[in-house]
Design a protein around this motif. Structure first.
Motif, PDB file in Angstrom:
ATOM      1  N   VAL A 196       0.709  -1.125  -0.059  1.00 33.34           N
ATOM      2  CA  VAL A 196       0.116  -0.149   0.103  1.00 33.34           C
ATOM      3  C   VAL A 196       0.964   1.293   0.071  1.00 33.34           C
ATOM      4  CG1 VAL A 196      -1.548   1.213   1.284  1.00 33.34           C
ATOM      5  CG2 VAL A 196      -1.929  -1.356   1.166  1.00 33.34           C
ATOM      6  N   ALA A 229       2.663   1.612  -3.379  1.00 36.86           N
ATOM      7  CA  ALA A 229       1.743   2.296  -4.445  1.00 36.86           C
ATOM      8  C   ALA A 229       1.430   3.656  -4.166  1.00 36.86           C
ATOM      9  CB  ALA A 229       0.518   1.105  -4.352  1.00 36.86           C
ATOM     10  N   ALA A 230       1.461   3.888  -3.049  1.00 32.70           N
ATOM     11  CA  ALA A 230       1.162   5.429  -2.813  1.00 32.70           C
ATOM     12  C   ALA A 230       2.571   6.507  -3.186  1.00 32.70           C
ATOM     13  CB  ALA A 230       0.902   5.629  -1.143  1.00 32.70           C
ATOM     14  N   LEU A 247       2.533   6.089  -6.741  1.00 37.46           N
ATOM     15  CA  LEU A 247       1.548   7.151  -7.527  1.00 37.46           C
ATOM     16  C   LEU A 247       2.181   8.533  -7.430  1.00 37.46           C
ATOM     17  CD1 LEU A 247      -1.047   6.960  -8.517  1.00 37.46           C
ATOM     18  CD2 LEU A 247      -2.059   7.684  -6.331  1.00 37.46           C
ATOM     19  N   ALA A 249       2.626   3.424  -9.784  1.00 33.89           N
ATOM     20  CA  ALA A 249       2.023   2.998  -8.395  1.00 33.89           C
ATOM     21  C   ALA A 249       1.979   1.362  -8.576  1.00 33.89           C
ATOM     22  CB  ALA A 249       0.522   3.513  -8.611  1.00 33.89           C
TER      23      ALA A 249
END
Lengths: 162, 286
Positions: free
Chosen positions: A49, A52-53, A56, A80
């Motif tokens: 998580v 991915a953040a 991004l 991401a």
């Protein structure tokens, strides 16, 4: 503390994005993807998580930093996905250069694959050698620097939570 | 009295909260990517803001001025000046050739340059934009010519530009005269019924009456009422092949256009003058 950490990470991503653009302006190409190195490091520390953040945010920086991307958001998606993939390989204990290299290579394949897919979709020519060399350089830089970054990040994290 | 103890709703853990935030960010990114790629929303303000914030930093990190960059800048300036001089010379040459065309002797022309070329059709560009418009006297359905011959006809006009449908577009059929005998025919991009399919870059040519044409015959415009859309006598091209054995009453063939649409630069729009009075009555002398 959490805010300070987020600010430090954001500034590191910003510096890496500016460095990547500056290397391009000096015609140093192919160059290692420093943003991806940071994303892999944080993904290996914090999981999919957070990876991915971070991916991004890194992708959005590349999308927006002049000259920017033609379609905003696509680079952000690719990074991401690469961050989430790298986060799946998170492990406790010391991170070996071999493991980092493998994860960075997979992340680079995701990012460069997105570039190649976009080029193919628009009928543009794909320079596989250039993409491959870029991925290889990123892997090598990640293998050297990611273990250091992971150690530093874990140190900050343990200091925060005791 | 019974006391009912209500269980509090489960509190969101930081982990599930961060998942939700990430999901929302990914969703927002997807919306931006789709809207941006379809052109439904202009994201220029976002780009401008990012450029304003990051541009100065990039300038600071960018390669500074040194001897090499100064030499490169000087070279770029000289190259630009040379290109401008060459362009001017080429324009003058093309304009001279265009104005020397006997078919245009006495015609009122307004010259312009091609500034945009539309999407390419099966055999080259179909529409081009020129830098003259209604303020220059250009109107729809006017003939457009280049140094070699016919380019096409004006289809739409704005104040400063005009769109031209070029010869070779599937939507354009030109009435022509073929050879010295002036046999009537028509030239089009689409093959004539029963005729050969023209190769890319060529037009199909079909005569409308019995007559003959041979390879190398000149093909000129037939002309229209009031010179719109085509004035007569403008070179359209030359006959490339002729086939009189296709089972049609009149021969068919292919035509090589006089002007290559892909390399168009200087063009002229024939403004023409519409007839306002009746033609004079003449008496035979036989």
């Amino acid at each position: 503390m959490a805010l300070a950490l987020a600010v430090v990470r954001g500034l590191a991503l910003l510096a890496a994005a500016l460095l990547v653009v500056a290397l391009g302006a000096r015609r140093i190409s192919p160059a290692p993807d420093l943003l991806l190195v940071l994303v892999v490091a944080w993904a290996l520390t914090r999981g999919p998580v957070a990876g991915a953040a971070a991916g991004l945010a890194a992708g959005w920086l590349l999308d927006l930093a002049p000259p920017g991307a033609t379609i905003l958001g696509l680079t952000a998606f690719a990074y991401a996905a690469a961050g989430a993939l790298a986060g799946r390989a998170r492990c406790e204990g010391p991170v070996t250069a071999y493991r980092v290299g493998l994860v960075a290579l997979m992340a680079a394949v995701v990012v460069q694959g997105a570039v190649a897919a976009r080029a193919l979709a628009t009928n543009a020519e794909v320079d596989l050698l250039h993409l491959g060399l870029g991925g290889l350089l990123t892997t090598m830089v990640a293998a050297v620097f990611v273990p250091i970054l992971v150690r530093a990040d874990r140190g900050l994290f343990s200091r925060r939570y005791g | 009295m019974m006391h009912v103890r209500r269980t509090p709703p489960p509190r969101a853990t930081p982990r599930s909260r961060s998942r939700r935030v990430l999901g929302a960010a990914l969703g927002a990114t997807a919306v931006v990517a789709v809207l941006g790629s379809t052109g439904a929303v202009h994201l220029d303000p976002v780009r401008d803001a990012a450029a304003s914030a990051l541009g100065p930093l990039e300038r600071a990190l960018g390669p500074g001025e040194d001897a090499l960059s100064r030499a490169s800048a000087e070279q770029a300036r000289l190259t630009a000046r040379l290109a401008a001089a060459e362009r001017e010379a080429a324009t003058g040459q093309q304009l001279g050739a265009l104005l020397a065309d006997p078919a245009l002797a006495g015609a009122r022309l307004v010259t312009g340059r091609v500034v945009a070329v539309g999407s390419s059709g099966p055999s080259g560009p179909e529409r081009v934009t020129i830098d003259v418009g209604s303020r220059d006297g250009v109107e729809p359905d006017r003939t457009v010519v280049a140094a070699g011959g016919l380019v096409g006809r004006v289809v739409s006009v704005t104040a400063w530009t005009a769109d031209v449908l070029v010869v070779g577009s599937p939507d354009l059929v030109v009435g022509v005269r073929v050879g010295t005998a002036g046999v009537l025919g028509e030239a089009a991009a689409a093959p004539a019924p029963g005729g050969p399919r023209p190769q890319p870059g060529l037009l199909s040519l079909s005569l409308v009456e019995r007559g003959s044409m041979t390879r190398g015959d000149a093909v000129t415009t037939l002309g229209s009422v009031g010179g719109r859309p085509f004035v007569p006598g403008i070179r359209v091209g030359t006959v490339r092949s002729a086939d009189s054995t296709s089972g049609r009453l009149a021969p068919v063939g292919t035509l090589e256009p006089a002007v290559e649409a892909a390399t168009l630069d200087v063009v002229a729009v024939v403004l023409g003058e519409e007839r306002t009075g009746p033609r004079p009555i003449v008496t035979g002398t036989g």
